[in-house]
Design an enzyme around this catalytic site. Structure first.
Site, PDB file in Angstrom:
ATOM      1  N   GLY A  49      -0.218   8.820   9.885  1.00 25.21           N
ATOM      2  CA  GLY A  49      -0.314   8.846   8.417  1.00 25.21           C
ATOM      3  C   GLY A  49       0.183  10.132   7.792  1.00 25.21           C
ATOM      4  O   GLY A  49       1.377  10.428   7.816  1.00 25.21           O
ATOM      5  N   LYS A  79       6.093   1.894  12.952  1.00 21.86           N
ATOM      6  CA  LYS A  79       5.943   2.309  14.357  1.00 21.86           C
ATOM      7  C   LYS A  79       6.210   1.184  15.335  1.00 21.86           C
ATOM      8  O   LYS A  79       6.739   1.401  16.430  1.00 21.86           O
ATOM      9  CB  LYS A  79       4.566   2.924  14.604  1.00 21.86           C
ATOM     10  CG  LYS A  79       3.391   2.091  14.117  1.00 21.86           C
ATOM     11  CD  LYS A  79       2.999   2.506  12.730  1.00 21.86           C
ATOM     12  CE  LYS A  79       2.009   1.524  12.126  1.00 21.86           C
ATOM     13  NZ  LYS A  79       1.252   2.076  11.029  1.00 21.86           N
ATOM     14  N   ILE A  98      -0.324  13.280   8.668  1.00 19.24           N
ATOM     15  CA  ILE A  98      -0.190  14.483   9.517  1.00 19.24           C
ATOM     16  C   ILE A  98       1.281  14.660   9.924  1.00 19.24           C
ATOM     17  O   ILE A  98       1.888  13.732  10.456  1.00 19.24           O
ATOM     18  CB  ILE A  98      -1.042  14.344  10.801  1.00 19.24           C
ATOM     19  CG1 ILE A  98      -2.514  14.104  10.447  1.00 19.24           C
ATOM     20  CG2 ILE A  98      -0.889  15.575  11.689  1.00 19.24           C
ATOM     21  CD1 ILE A  98      -3.400  13.821  11.666  1.00 19.24           C
ATOM     22  N   GLU A 154      -3.255  -2.669   9.418  1.00 19.51           N
ATOM     23  CA  GLU A 154      -1.945  -3.331   9.389  1.00 19.51           C
ATOM     24  C   GLU A 154      -2.102  -4.712   8.734  1.00 19.51           C
ATOM     25  O   GLU A 154      -3.211  -5.265   8.671  1.00 19.51           O
ATOM     26  CB  GLU A 154      -1.423  -3.520  10.809  1.00 19.51           C
ATOM     27  CG  GLU A 154      -1.135  -2.227  11.529  1.00 19.51           C
ATOM     28  CD  GLU A 154      -0.132  -1.365  10.768  1.00 19.51           C
ATOM     29  OE1 GLU A 154       1.024  -1.762  10.607  1.00 19.51           O
ATOM     30  OE2 GLU A 154      -0.516  -0.271  10.317  1.00 19.51           O
ATOM     31  N   GLU A 195       8.371  10.112   9.731  1.00 20.75           N
ATOM     32  CA  GLU A 195       7.109  10.855   9.813  1.00 20.75           C
ATOM     33  C   GLU A 195       5.895   9.952   9.616  1.00 20.75           C
ATOM     34  O   GLU A 195       4.855  10.121  10.266  1.00 20.75           O
ATOM     35  CB  GLU A 195       7.106  11.970   8.742  1.00 20.75           C
ATOM     36  CG  GLU A 195       5.954  12.921   8.844  1.00 20.75           C
ATOM     37  CD  GLU A 195       5.960  13.687  10.163  1.00 20.75           C
ATOM     38  OE1 GLU A 195       6.800  14.555  10.343  1.00 20.75           O
ATOM     39  OE2 GLU A 195       5.096  13.390  11.019  1.00 20.75           O
ATOM     40  N   LYS A 239       2.433   4.227  18.407  1.00 18.78           N
ATOM     41  CA  LYS A 239       2.537   5.640  17.997  1.00 18.78           C
ATOM     42  C   LYS A 239       2.615   6.554  19.229  1.00 18.78           C
ATOM     43  O   LYS A 239       3.368   7.537  19.233  1.00 18.78           O
ATOM     44  CB  LYS A 239       1.338   6.015  17.128  1.00 18.78           C
ATOM     45  CG  LYS A 239       1.330   5.275  15.782  1.00 18.78           C
ATOM     46  CD  LYS A 239      -0.028   5.379  15.111  1.00 18.78           C
ATOM     47  CE  LYS A 239      -0.056   4.661  13.785  1.00 18.78           C
ATOM     48  NZ  LYS A 239      -1.418   4.499  13.240  1.00 18.78           N
ATOM     49  N   GLY A 291      -7.078  -0.283   2.661  1.00 13.42           N
ATOM     50  CA  GLY A 291      -5.623  -0.179   2.859  1.00 13.42           C
ATOM     51  C   GLY A 291      -5.237   0.522   4.142  1.00 13.42           C
ATOM     52  O   GLY A 291      -4.096   0.944   4.310  1.00 13.42           O
ATOM     53  N   THR A 326       0.836  -1.205   0.000  1.00 19.67           N
ATOM     54  CA  THR A 326       0.000   0.000   0.000  1.00 19.67           C
ATOM     55  C   THR A 326       0.874   1.259   0.000  1.00 19.67           C
ATOM     56  O   THR A 326       0.732   2.131  -0.861  1.00 19.67           O
ATOM     57  CB  THR A 326      -0.907   0.004   1.258  1.00 19.67           C
ATOM     58  OG1 THR A 326      -1.702  -1.180   1.247  1.00 19.67           O
ATOM     59  CG2 THR A 326      -1.811   1.219   1.289  1.00 19.67           C
ATOM     60  N   GLY A 362      -3.686   5.061   4.912  1.00 21.11           N
ATOM     61  CA  GLY A 362      -4.043   4.994   3.497  1.00 21.11           C
ATOM     62  C   GLY A 362      -2.857   5.353   2.617  1.00 21.11           C
ATOM     63  O   GLY A 362      -1.888   5.960   3.058  1.00 21.11           O
TER      64      GLY A 362
HETATM   65  P1  NAP Z   1       1.726  -3.963   2.883  1.00 22.01           P
HETATM   66  O1  NAP Z   1       0.703  -3.436   1.965  1.00 22.01           O
HETATM   67  O2  NAP Z   1       1.505  -5.273   3.555  1.00 22.01           O
HETATM   68  O3  NAP Z   1       3.115  -4.018   2.076  1.00 22.01           O
HETATM   69  C1  NAP Z   1       4.277  -4.590   2.599  1.00 22.01           C
HETATM   70  C2  NAP Z   1       5.296  -4.692   1.466  1.00 22.01           C
HETATM   71  O4  NAP Z   1       6.518  -5.153   2.006  1.00 22.01           O
HETATM   72  C3  NAP Z   1       4.906  -5.675   0.360  1.00 22.01           C
HETATM   73  O5  NAP Z   1       5.274  -5.161  -0.895  1.00 22.01           O
HETATM   74  C4  NAP Z   1       5.725  -6.913   0.686  1.00 22.01           C
HETATM   75  O6  NAP Z   1       6.070  -7.702  -0.454  1.00 22.01           O
HETATM   76  C5  NAP Z   1       6.973  -6.264   1.254  1.00 22.01           C
HETATM   77  N1  NAP Z   1       7.699  -7.145   2.160  1.00 22.01           N
HETATM   78  C6  NAP Z   1       7.270  -7.691   3.309  1.00 22.01           C
HETATM   79  N2  NAP Z   1       8.235  -8.436   3.870  1.00 22.01           N
HETATM   80  C7  NAP Z   1       9.292  -8.364   3.036  1.00 22.01           C
HETATM   81  C8  NAP Z   1      10.593  -8.919   3.047  1.00 22.01           C
HETATM   82  N3  NAP Z   1      10.995  -9.717   4.028  1.00 22.01           N
HETATM   83  N4  NAP Z   1      11.430  -8.614   2.025  1.00 22.01           N
HETATM   84  C9  NAP Z   1      11.039  -7.810   1.010  1.00 22.01           C
HETATM   85  N5  NAP Z   1       9.802  -7.244   0.955  1.00 22.01           N
HETATM   86  C10 NAP Z   1       8.953  -7.524   1.949  1.00 22.01           C
HETATM   87  O7  NAP Z   1       2.025  -2.924   4.056  1.00 22.01           O
HETATM   88  P2  NAP Z   1       1.752  -1.343   4.056  1.00 22.01           P
HETATM   89  O8  NAP Z   1       0.347  -1.082   4.465  1.00 22.01           O
HETATM   90  O9  NAP Z   1       2.300  -0.745   2.820  1.00 22.01           O
HETATM   91  O10 NAP Z   1       2.635  -0.908   5.337  1.00 22.01           O
HETATM   92  C11 NAP Z   1       4.040  -0.884   5.269  1.00 22.01           C
HETATM   93  C12 NAP Z   1       4.614  -0.229   6.534  1.00 22.01           C
HETATM   94  O11 NAP Z   1       4.101   1.093   6.646  1.00 22.01           O
HETATM   95  C13 NAP Z   1       4.216  -0.941   7.833  1.00 22.01           C
HETATM   96  O12 NAP Z   1       5.261  -0.804   8.762  1.00 22.01           O
HETATM   97  C14 NAP Z   1       3.001  -0.143   8.309  1.00 22.01           C
HETATM   98  O13 NAP Z   1       2.840  -0.201   9.709  1.00 22.01           O
HETATM   99  C15 NAP Z   1       3.412   1.256   7.879  1.00 22.01           C
HETATM  100  N6  NAP Z   1       2.298   2.185   7.670  1.00 22.01           N
HETATM  101  C16 NAP Z   1       1.223   1.807   6.934  1.00 22.01           C
HETATM  102  C17 NAP Z   1       0.183   2.713   6.732  1.00 22.01           C
HETATM  103  C18 NAP Z   1      -1.035   2.373   5.932  1.00 22.01           C
HETATM  104  O14 NAP Z   1      -1.970   3.186   5.890  1.00 22.01           O
HETATM  105  N7  NAP Z   1      -1.093   1.218   5.273  1.00 22.01           N
HETATM  106  C19 NAP Z   1       0.286   4.001   7.284  1.00 22.01           C
HETATM  107  C20 NAP Z   1       1.415   4.348   8.031  1.00 22.01           C
HETATM  108  C21 NAP Z   1       2.424   3.439   8.208  1.00 22.01           C
HETATM  109  P3  NAP Z   1       4.956  -8.404  -1.354  1.00 22.01           P
HETATM  110  O15 NAP Z   1       4.278  -7.275  -2.066  1.00 22.01           O
HETATM  111  O16 NAP Z   1       5.708  -9.293  -2.260  1.00 22.01           O
HETATM  112  O17 NAP Z   1       4.051  -9.111  -0.402  1.00 22.01           O
HETATM  113  N1  HSE Z   2      -3.040   0.675  10.524  1.00 17.32           N
HETATM  114  C1  HSE Z   2      -2.719   2.029  10.785  1.00 17.32           C
HETATM  115  C2  HSE Z   2      -3.991   2.804  11.105  1.00 17.32           C
HETATM  116  C3  HSE Z   2      -2.027   2.627   9.590  1.00 17.32           C
HETATM  117  O1  HSE Z   2      -5.083   2.292  10.826  1.00 17.32           O
HETATM  118  O2  HSE Z   2      -3.887   3.899  11.652  1.00 17.32           O
HETATM  119  C4  HSE Z   2      -1.470   4.003   9.843  1.00 17.32           C
HETATM  120  O3  HSE Z   2      -0.390   3.959  10.724  1.00 17.32           O
END
Ligand code: NAP
Ligand code: HSE
Length: 431
Positions: A134, A105, A136, A190, A129, A205, A187, A13, A303
């Site tokens: 997200g 986080k 902010i 987690e 950040e 957080k 999206g 995502t 998101g």
């Molecule tokens: P996600 O959609 O599950 O994507 C994770 C990505 O990492 C995928 O592309 C996955 O590969 C790759 N990956 C996982 N393990 C790996 C490994 N060992 N080696 C190489 N690639 C690997 O997760 P996301 O929602 O983008 O979140 C990513 C991070 O940002 C997390 O720490 C989350 O807490 C943080 N975050 C997310 C949001 C949100 O709104 N989603 C907001 C703030 C922070 P594949 O594609 O091949 O599975």
């Molecule tokens: N899963 C987290 C949330 C993503 O819903 O706030 C942003 O950190």
């Protein structure tokens, strides 16, 4: 114009959102940052997977280790999630002098002390950040814009998924599972949504925010964290009747004795408090500083695009740091605080819902237990039932230390007129 070489570890995502928005606003970023933010490598777990956003050709790699070995990667962006592999990646990137950007986080809350000690020793910045709220820009604000302030308190809604679920349950009558499935599809959640609903994503957080604000790494094992799993539609209705909205609230307070209170709990927020009107995936953070007074941040807390906005902001900072290194590596410890207040000592009003026999004397017995504990009741609701049936009894409790409230509740649960699991939630005092 200089290129800044970026390695994306993770193309889910957030990772894909970073790539798409770097492409979309490339010309603007070039003008503003004065260099080209060029994605040199993208590591994913499964290269063969079909994706809505294909990994750009020529940069894909099947392991994050390739990012470390590639001299063209100057900034490593960790967006994989999880703990152990990201920790290894980030520590090794710092050792090799590569700037780190992460939105992880969970990792920072557990291993922030280790990561920032190494970052400071090696003089390599770590930006994060996207790890809190997200889109902010709260990290930059707390670290830089509010540098003049002692932080008196923070109140924050910092998990988009749980706020989305609570909003959908309260406003559309959705059941918990359907609301969670919607948040996952959007999206927001987690990879393991347990962390969203059990309060720990917000807990991580809150730990990061409090650590940054108070200059020491708050130990996660001592932080009180409760989730939204047990909140019922009945609690939401009673709260509304009393003039409150149920929110998963992070509470951070500087206490008079120099300790710091940090918790995440479902809380009844008065409808007069602006945080009660934060709906859906939106987050809000109310900061009180001794110089600035009150400041409020509001925006999308999860998101693809909002989170990408924060990551790209960090990439711009990384680009500046590469061009003009400075002595700030992401976390500045200081010695003014250093102790977490035990959660038993924290004082607040409470909401207590009990399932009780509907017969004379029951309320008096419960009030007696509370009275013995020197805990006062501020109001009572008992909806009418047919006489002799079980009834819900809702008590609003005046300020009480949490430990004393829990001991009294254990006594109340042992009464033969009390049935079912009680609900005890913190109440945010009206200002
Ligand atoms: P996600 O959609 O599950 O994507 C994770 C990505 O990492 C995928 O592309 C996955 O590969 C790759 N990956 C996982 N393990 C790996 C490994 N060992 N080696 C190489 N690639 C690997 O997760 P996301 O929602 O983008 O979140 C990513 C991070 O940002 C997390 O720490 C989350 O807490 C943080 N975050 C997310 C949001 C949100 O709104 N989603 C907001 C703030 C922070 P594949 O594609 O091949 O599975
Ligand atoms: N899963 C987290 C949330 C993503 O819903 O706030 C942003 O950190």
């Amino acid at each position: 114009m200089r290129d800044i070489g970026i390695g994306l570890a993770g193309f889910g995502t957030v990772g894909a959102g970073v790539y798409l928005n770097l492409e979309k606003n490339r010309a603007l970023l070039r003008e503003r940052v004065g260099c080209d933010l060029a994605v040199r490598r993208v590591a994913v777990r499964d290269l063969s997977r079909q994706r809505a956003v294909p990994v750009p050709s020529g940069v894909a790699c099947g392991t994050w280790r390739e990012l470390l070995d590639d001299p063209a990667v100057e900034v490593v962006v960790e967006l994989m999630g999880g703990i152990e592999e990201p920790r290894e990646l980030i520590l090794e990137a710092i050792r090799r002098g590569k700037i780190v950007v992460t939105g992880n986080k969970a990792l920072l809350a557990e291993h922030g002390a280790e990561i920032f000690a190494l970052a400071t020793e090696k003089r390599v910045p770590v930006f994060y950040e996207a790890a809190v709220a997200g889109g902010i820009p709260i990290i930059k604000s707390v670290r830089e814009a509010f540098v003049a302030n002692h932080f008196l308190r923070v109140r924050a809604i910092i998990n988009g998924t749980s706020n989305y679920i609570l909003t959908r349950m309260a406003e559309s009558g959705l059941d918990f599972a359907t609301a969670l499935a919607e948040a996952q599809a959007a999206g927001y959640a987690e990879a393991d949504p347990t962390l969203d609903v059990n309060g720990w994503d917000a807990g991580h957080k809150a730990i990061i925010l409090a650590s940054l604000a108070y200059g020491f790494w708050v130990p996660s094992k001592d932080v009180l964290v409760e989730g939204i799993e047990k909140i019922t539609p009945a609690d939401m209705r009673f709260a509304a009747q009393l003039g409150y909205t149920v929110k998963l609230l992070a509470v951070i307070d500087a206490c008079a004795d120099g300790s710091v209170e940090v918790s995440v709990q479902p809380s009844l927020v008065p409808d007069s408090n602006i945080l009660s009107s934060v709906r859906g995936v939106f987050n809000a953070i109310a900061v009180r500083g001794d110089v600035v007074g009150d400041a409020l941040f509001y925006g999308r807390g999860a998101g693809q695009d909002p989170t990408a906005s924060s990551v790209i902001g960090d990439l711009a900072d990384a680009a500046l740091a590469l061009q003009a290194p400075r002595e700030s590596y992401g976390f500045i410890p200081h010695g003014l605080y250093g102790r977490l207040r035990p959660s038993d000592e924290v004082v607040s009003p409470f909401y207590l819902r009990l399932g009780v026999d509907d017969r004379p004397g029951v309320l008096a017995r419960i009030a007696g237990v509370l009275g013995e504990a020197d805990i006062g009741i501020s109001s009572v609701i008992q909806p009418e039932t047919d006489e002799g049936q079980q009834a819900a009894l809702v008590l609003m409790i005046h300020d009480a230390p949490r430990g004393r409230m829990l001991s009294a509740l254990a006594e109340i649960r042992a009464l033969d007129c009390v049935h079912d699991e009680p609900a005890l939630y913190r109440v945010e005092a009206a200002e």
